[in-house]
Design an enzyme around this catalytic site. Structure first.
Site, short mmCIF file in Angstrom:
data_model
loop_
_atom_site.label_atom_id
_atom_site.label_comp_id
_atom_site.label_asym_id
_atom_site.label_seq_id
_atom_site.Cartn_x
_atom_site.Cartn_y
_atom_site.Cartn_z
CB SER A 141 -8.10 0.76 5.82
OG SER A 141 -8.81 2.06 5.75
CE LYS B 131 -3.89 2.07 2.66
NZ LYS B 131 -4.82 1.96 3.93
CB SER C 77 -8.24 3.56 2.84
OG SER C 77 -7.16 3.04 3.79
#
Ligand code: GLN
Length: 479
Positions: free
Chosen positions: A177, A78, A153
């Site tokens: 997330s 990420k 997210s």
């Protein structure tokens, strides 16, 4: 579509010289080239670094050396996690040109274990969101239903794995997330207890909540990645010295007799009927496995969303004060220093990040601090206490991960409250610092994945993984 690789199939194929780490990396880059323009999971690729690492693994295999646990395994990271020399934007324009001078500890450990990092994945800006639509670089599409969001997210990490563009991925979880995008894309996805994995190199959103954790195709792979990244790191004083258990070894232990708490508060209004049906089927499956199910109460659950959005925004407003155009990011000059800050921050941050900074500054300001921030901290303690009491009676707690399956792109972007409610079942465990996994629990209409969430007591990762693995092996994904 070719069958997905797993950590063990990659490692075994390389060890048996059926293929090489380089070939596996190439295969993944080809898939990325074909599929990423549509789903937008990756923001930055780091081929040079990936192939250099693959060649190191291949050299080990050629020399007949024992291969490390993640040898040749292609991973996606990420974009909130620092990678030395590789652009790391947090999906924000304010870090558009940021190249970290160091690697996050999790990244160092993964590479030391032989993993091949393919690139950096798209997410909501500074990890603020539940759909990945808050990215400054465009939304991610859910590979199982491209007109829908992948969750957020960590939507790019989830989409990358779900589309077989990586074997596993790291996400970050502050209020859901990792788990929620895992649920919406049909993958197991886990956050360890707060302190289980070093946050060194994780670009901060809300430091008392932020955690790094894995998403993969199966629970065994989640366990293997967590095993590598877990453990004390002198660079993060909040990382724990509590010993890391052997997660893989515990997976196959029988779950018969395990006591599972089902909190009534997680099955109220607002839950999609399809999600309810699948989660109830999931609970029935756990009963069939011989688990002992008990109704429990977590009475402060109703206050969790409000508490989370006070504490998380307060911490965000403080953490994000450092982006001023002086050290990081593109600068927009004004006629004074203050004007430069204003212009830079005005241009660099997206709407949701600005909303959080304003909210967080408000709850911390004189006159409101006691009413909001301090009160929020007290309620946080009560939420943790609810869990503490429940774990006197049960081994784990099972809930839905998300009240809804993947929703349509654009459907909630203009309604922040609806978006915040996507986290209703995940933020509690975040506030309480507990480990939590989302494990696939059927698909609505055979298409849209549902996630079953398992919480354990602090540092009870092994137990959480054990139950998730038993559930998966019993066919949880195809309920
Ligand atoms: N969706 C939640 C938020 O927007 C959680 C985000 C996260 O876990 N990073 O704050």
């Amino acid at each position: 579509m070719s069958a997905a690789w797993t950590i063990s199939s990659v490692r075994e194929a390389i060890a048996a010289k059926k293929t090489s780490a380089r070939e596996i990396a190439t295969e993944h880059y080809k898939r990325i080239a074909a599929r990423n323009p549509e789903i937008n999971a990756f923001l930055t690729l780091c081929e040079k670094r990936a192939y250099a690492q693959a060649d190191r693994v291949d050299a080990m295999a050629a020399a007949g050396k024992p291969l490390p646990p993640l040898a040749g395994v292609p991973l996606a990271i990420k974009d909130t996690i620092s990678t030395r020399g590789v652009r790391t934007t947090c999906s924000s324009k304010i870090l558009d040109n940021y190249i970290p001078p160091y690697d996050a500890t999790a990244v160092v450990r993964l590479e030391a274990a032989g993993a091949v990092i393919l690139g950096k994945t798209n997410c909501d800006e500074f990890a603020m969101g539940s759909s990945t639509e808050n990215s400054a670089y465009g939304p991610v599409k859910n590979p199982v239903a491209p007109d829908r969001v992948p969750g957020g997210s960590s939507g790019g990490s989830a989409a990358a794995v779900a589309a077989d563009l990586a074997v596993a991925a790291l996400g970050t979880d502050t209020g859901g997330s990792i788990r929620q995008p895992g649920a919406l894309c049909g993958l197991p996805a886990m956050m360890g207890s707060y302190g289980r994995v070093s946050r060194y190199g994780l670009i901060a959103f809300a430091s008392s909540l932020d955690r790094i954790g894995p998403l993969a195709h199966n629970v065994a792979d989640v366990a293997k990645v967590l095993q590598i990244i877990a453990g004390r790191d002198p660079n993060d004083s909040t990382s724990t010295t509590a010993p890391v258990e052997d997660y893989a070894a515990g997976l196959a232990k029988p779950v018969k007799g395990m006591k599972i708490g089902i909190p009534k508060e997680y099955f109220g209004a607002g839950m999609d009927a399809g999600v309810r049906e699948k989660v109830e089927a999931g609970i029935a499956l756990l009963r069939k496995l011989g688990c002992e199910l008990m109704d429990i109460h977590l009475p402060h659950t109703d206050y969790a969303i409000a508490t989370y959005y006070i504490i998380a925004t307060a911490e965000a407003s403080s953490n994000l004060a450092r982006y001023d155009g002086v050290r990081f990011g593109p600068r927009v000059e004004g006629d004074s220093l203050i004007a430069t800050y204003r212009k830079t921050r005005g241009a660099g941050f997206g709407a949701e990040v600005k909303r959080r900074i304003v909210l967080g500054t408000y709850v911390l300001s004189a006159g409101y601090y006691d009413a909001y921030y301090l009160k929020g901290q007290k309620v946080r303690a009560l939420i943790a206490q609810d869990f503490g009491e429940a774990f006197q009676k049960v081994d784990v707690i099972v809930t839905p991960t998300s009240p809804v399956p993947a929703f349509k792109l654009g459907e909630r972007v203009n309604d922040p409250l609806q978006m915040y409610l996507a986290d209703i079942y995940t933020v509690t465990g975040s506030l309480a610092g507990l480990p939590g996994i989302s494990v696939p629990c059927g698909r609505i209409g055979g298409k849209l994945p549902v996630g079953l969430q398992v919480f354990g007591p602090a540092f009870g990762e092994a137990r959480v993984l054990q139950l998730a693995h038993a559930f998966e092996q019993a066919g949880g994904a195809s309920l």
